[in-house]
Design a protein around this motif. Structure first.
Motif, PDB file in Angstrom:
ATOM      1  N   THR A  34      -4.053  -1.017  -5.210  1.00 26.35           N
ATOM      2  CA  THR A  34      -4.911  -1.552  -6.264  1.00 26.35           C
ATOM      3  C   THR A  34      -5.903  -2.507  -5.616  1.00 26.35           C
ATOM      4  O   THR A  34      -5.854  -2.740  -4.399  1.00 26.35           O
ATOM      5  CB  THR A  34      -4.081  -2.304  -7.318  1.00 26.35           C
ATOM      6  OG1 THR A  34      -3.506  -3.472  -6.706  1.00 26.35           O
ATOM      7  CG2 THR A  34      -2.970  -1.420  -7.892  1.00 26.35           C
ATOM      8  N   LYS A  35      -6.770  -3.104  -6.409  1.00 28.78           N
ATOM      9  CA  LYS A  35      -7.719  -4.045  -5.829  1.00 28.78           C
ATOM     10  C   LYS A  35      -7.039  -5.333  -5.375  1.00 28.78           C
ATOM     11  O   LYS A  35      -7.572  -6.060  -4.556  1.00 28.78           O
ATOM     12  CB  LYS A  35      -8.864  -4.335  -6.790  1.00 28.78           C
ATOM     13  CG  LYS A  35      -8.470  -5.002  -8.067  1.00 28.78           C
ATOM     14  CD  LYS A  35      -9.676  -5.211  -8.953  1.00 28.78           C
ATOM     15  CE  LYS A  35      -9.261  -5.866 -10.253  1.00 28.78           C
ATOM     16  NZ  LYS A  35     -10.398  -6.130 -11.106  1.00 28.78           N
ATOM     17  N   GLN A  36      -5.818  -5.609  -5.901  1.00 27.62           N
ATOM     18  CA  GLN A  36      -5.086  -6.806  -5.484  1.00 27.62           C
ATOM     19  C   GLN A  36      -4.178  -6.561  -4.277  1.00 27.62           C
ATOM     20  O   GLN A  36      -3.868  -7.482  -3.545  1.00 27.62           O
ATOM     21  CB  GLN A  36      -4.213  -7.347  -6.628  1.00 27.62           C
ATOM     22  CG  GLN A  36      -4.983  -7.994  -7.734  1.00 27.62           C
ATOM     23  CD  GLN A  36      -5.430  -7.000  -8.782  1.00 27.62           C
ATOM     24  OE1 GLN A  36      -4.926  -5.884  -8.849  1.00 27.62           O
ATOM     25  NE2 GLN A  36      -6.388  -7.385  -9.597  1.00 27.62           N
ATOM     26  N   GLY A  37      -3.704  -5.337  -4.087  1.00 25.11           N
ATOM     27  CA  GLY A  37      -2.801  -5.076  -2.982  1.00 25.11           C
ATOM     28  C   GLY A  37      -2.122  -3.727  -3.082  1.00 25.11           C
ATOM     29  O   GLY A  37      -2.623  -2.800  -3.726  1.00 25.11           O
ATOM     30  N   PHE A  38      -0.966  -3.629  -2.460  1.00 31.80           N
ATOM     31  CA  PHE A  38      -0.194  -2.397  -2.417  1.00 31.80           C
ATOM     32  C   PHE A  38       1.019  -2.525  -3.329  1.00 31.80           C
ATOM     33  O   PHE A  38       1.652  -3.578  -3.367  1.00 31.80           O
ATOM     34  CB  PHE A  38       0.296  -2.113  -0.993  1.00 31.80           C
ATOM     35  CG  PHE A  38      -0.821  -1.933   0.005  1.00 31.80           C
ATOM     36  CD1 PHE A  38      -1.425  -0.713   0.170  1.00 31.80           C
ATOM     37  CD2 PHE A  38      -1.258  -3.002   0.767  1.00 31.80           C
ATOM     38  CE1 PHE A  38      -2.455  -0.544   1.088  1.00 31.80           C
ATOM     39  CE2 PHE A  38      -2.277  -2.857   1.689  1.00 31.80           C
ATOM     40  CZ  PHE A  38      -2.883  -1.624   1.845  1.00 31.80           C
ATOM     41  N   LEU A  39       1.347  -1.466  -4.023  1.00 30.80           N
ATOM     42  CA  LEU A  39       2.538  -1.409  -4.850  1.00 30.80           C
ATOM     43  C   LEU A  39       3.412  -0.302  -4.291  1.00 30.80           C
ATOM     44  O   LEU A  39       3.034   0.870  -4.303  1.00 30.80           O
ATOM     45  CB  LEU A  39       2.179  -1.130  -6.307  1.00 30.80           C
ATOM     46  CG  LEU A  39       3.325  -1.156  -7.298  1.00 30.80           C
ATOM     47  CD1 LEU A  39       3.945  -2.542  -7.349  1.00 30.80           C
ATOM     48  CD2 LEU A  39       2.850  -0.749  -8.665  1.00 30.80           C
ATOM     49  N   LEU A  40       4.582  -0.666  -3.770  1.00 28.29           N
ATOM     50  CA  LEU A  40       5.489   0.293  -3.150  1.00 28.29           C
ATOM     51  C   LEU A  40       6.590   0.658  -4.133  1.00 28.29           C
ATOM     52  O   LEU A  40       7.309  -0.208  -4.618  1.00 28.29           O
ATOM     53  CB  LEU A  40       6.109  -0.302  -1.879  1.00 28.29           C
ATOM     54  CG  LEU A  40       5.129  -0.905  -0.859  1.00 28.29           C
ATOM     55  CD1 LEU A  40       5.892  -1.507   0.302  1.00 28.29           C
ATOM     56  CD2 LEU A  40       4.140   0.125  -0.398  1.00 28.29           C
ATOM     57  N   GLU A  41       6.704   1.930  -4.444  1.00 28.93           N
ATOM     58  CA  GLU A  41       7.751   2.391  -5.357  1.00 28.93           C
ATOM     59  C   GLU A  41       9.076   2.444  -4.613  1.00 28.93           C
ATOM     60  O   GLU A  41       9.120   2.674  -3.414  1.00 28.93           O
ATOM     61  CB  GLU A  41       7.408   3.788  -5.880  1.00 28.93           C
ATOM     62  CG  GLU A  41       6.127   3.835  -6.679  1.00 28.93           C
ATOM     63  CD  GLU A  41       5.724   5.259  -7.019  1.00 28.93           C
ATOM     64  OE1 GLU A  41       6.554   6.182  -6.870  1.00 28.93           O
ATOM     65  OE2 GLU A  41       4.570   5.440  -7.430  1.00 28.93           O
ATOM     66  N   THR A  42      10.150   2.249  -5.354  1.00 24.02           N
ATOM     67  CA  THR A  42      11.487   2.348  -4.764  1.00 24.02           C
ATOM     68  C   THR A  42      12.229   3.521  -5.382  1.00 24.02           C
ATOM     69  O   THR A  42      11.731   4.164  -6.306  1.00 24.02           O
ATOM     70  CB  THR A  42      12.290   1.053  -5.001  1.00 24.02           C
ATOM     71  OG1 THR A  42      12.457   0.878  -6.402  1.00 24.02           O
ATOM     72  CG2 THR A  42      11.589  -0.154  -4.408  1.00 24.02           C
ATOM     73  N   LEU A  43      13.401   3.789  -4.896  1.00 26.29           N
ATOM     74  CA  LEU A  43      14.198   4.902  -5.404  1.00 26.29           C
ATOM     75  C   LEU A  43      14.884   4.584  -6.724  1.00 26.29           C
ATOM     76  O   LEU A  43      15.619   5.402  -7.243  1.00 26.29           O
ATOM     77  CB  LEU A  43      15.250   5.320  -4.363  1.00 26.29           C
ATOM     78  CG  LEU A  43      14.674   5.969  -3.105  1.00 26.29           C
ATOM     79  CD1 LEU A  43      15.788   6.217  -2.092  1.00 26.29           C
ATOM     80  CD2 LEU A  43      13.971   7.265  -3.428  1.00 26.29           C
ATOM     81  N   ASP A  44      14.625   3.414  -7.295  1.00 26.64           N
ATOM     82  CA  ASP A  44      15.246   3.003  -8.555  1.00 26.64           C
ATOM     83  C   ASP A  44      14.536   3.577  -9.772  1.00 26.64           C
ATOM     84  O   ASP A  44      14.688   3.089 -10.879  1.00 26.64           O
ATOM     85  CB  ASP A  44      15.270   1.472  -8.664  1.00 26.64           C
ATOM     86  CG  ASP A  44      16.128   0.848  -7.597  1.00 26.64           C
ATOM     87  OD1 ASP A  44      17.060   1.532  -7.119  1.00 26.64           O
ATOM     88  OD2 ASP A  44      15.874  -0.306  -7.244  1.00 26.64           O
ATOM     89  N   GLU A  45      13.738   4.613  -9.603  1.00 23.43           N
ATOM     90  CA  GLU A  45      13.021   5.307 -10.665  1.00 23.43           C
ATOM     91  C   GLU A  45      12.231   4.353 -11.553  1.00 23.43           C
ATOM     92  O   GLU A  45      12.375   4.320 -12.767  1.00 23.43           O
ATOM     93  CB  GLU A  45      13.973   6.154 -11.501  1.00 23.43           C
ATOM     94  CG  GLU A  45      14.627   7.262 -10.707  1.00 23.43           C
ATOM     95  CD  GLU A  45      15.501   8.151 -11.563  1.00 23.43           C
ATOM     96  OE1 GLU A  45      15.376   8.132 -12.795  1.00 23.43           O
ATOM     97  OE2 GLU A  45      16.305   8.872 -10.982  1.00 23.43           O
TER      98      GLU A  45
END
Length: 142
Positions: free
Chosen positions: A98-109
């Motif tokens: 995003t314009k603010q940073g990175f969003l990393l998804e996890t395996l917690d759905e």
């Protein structure tokens, strides 16, 4: 917590303006309501920033700086000496920038995700290097 902190002063300002209009512009005798609105605007303006300050100052873990690092093996985070976590790239199924940073998804759905703000990087080269690691080990951004 952040949206409340960000929007509370604006809401309080709007509330105060409406109350001032009611106090000075309208002649319907609702002075008590206008004064009550002004008091409520003050409470909204000051209560949320005080609550955020209290949450951050009263919890030693929250008030510490999170330090992170990444290499070809994993993504690591540490909060002082109390919490250290290493996450293998295989445990991160996707990411978004995003314009603010990175969003990393996890395996917690969707139950949990990790946020890495752009301000966490010392330079644009460091940001590009992290983006390259994400593309190489997780795949293209969602």
């Amino acid at each position: 917590m952040v949206p409340m902190f960000r929007w509370a002063p604006w809401f309080a300002l709007a509330f105060a303006v409406i109350s001032l209009v009611q106090l000075f512009a309208l002649d319907d005798g609702s002075i008590v309501v206008a004064v009550f609105g002004l008091v409520c605007a003050l409470v909204v303006a000051f209560l949320e920033p005080i609550a955020v300050w209290w949450r951050f100052s009263s919890d030693e873990m929250i008030s510490q700086t999170v330090v992170g690092s990444a290499d070809h093996q994993s993504f690591r985070m540490a909060v002082g000496v109390a919490v250290r976590e290493e996450i293998a790239w295989a445990e991160l199924p996707g990411w978004t920038e995003t314009k603010q940073g990175f969003l990393l998804e996890t395996l917690d759905e969707g139950a949990a995700s990790l946020s890495v703000p752009h301000r966490a990087f010392a330079s644009d080269e460091d940001t590009a290097s992290f983006r390259t690691l994400l593309e190489k080990h997780i795949g293209p951004a969602n």
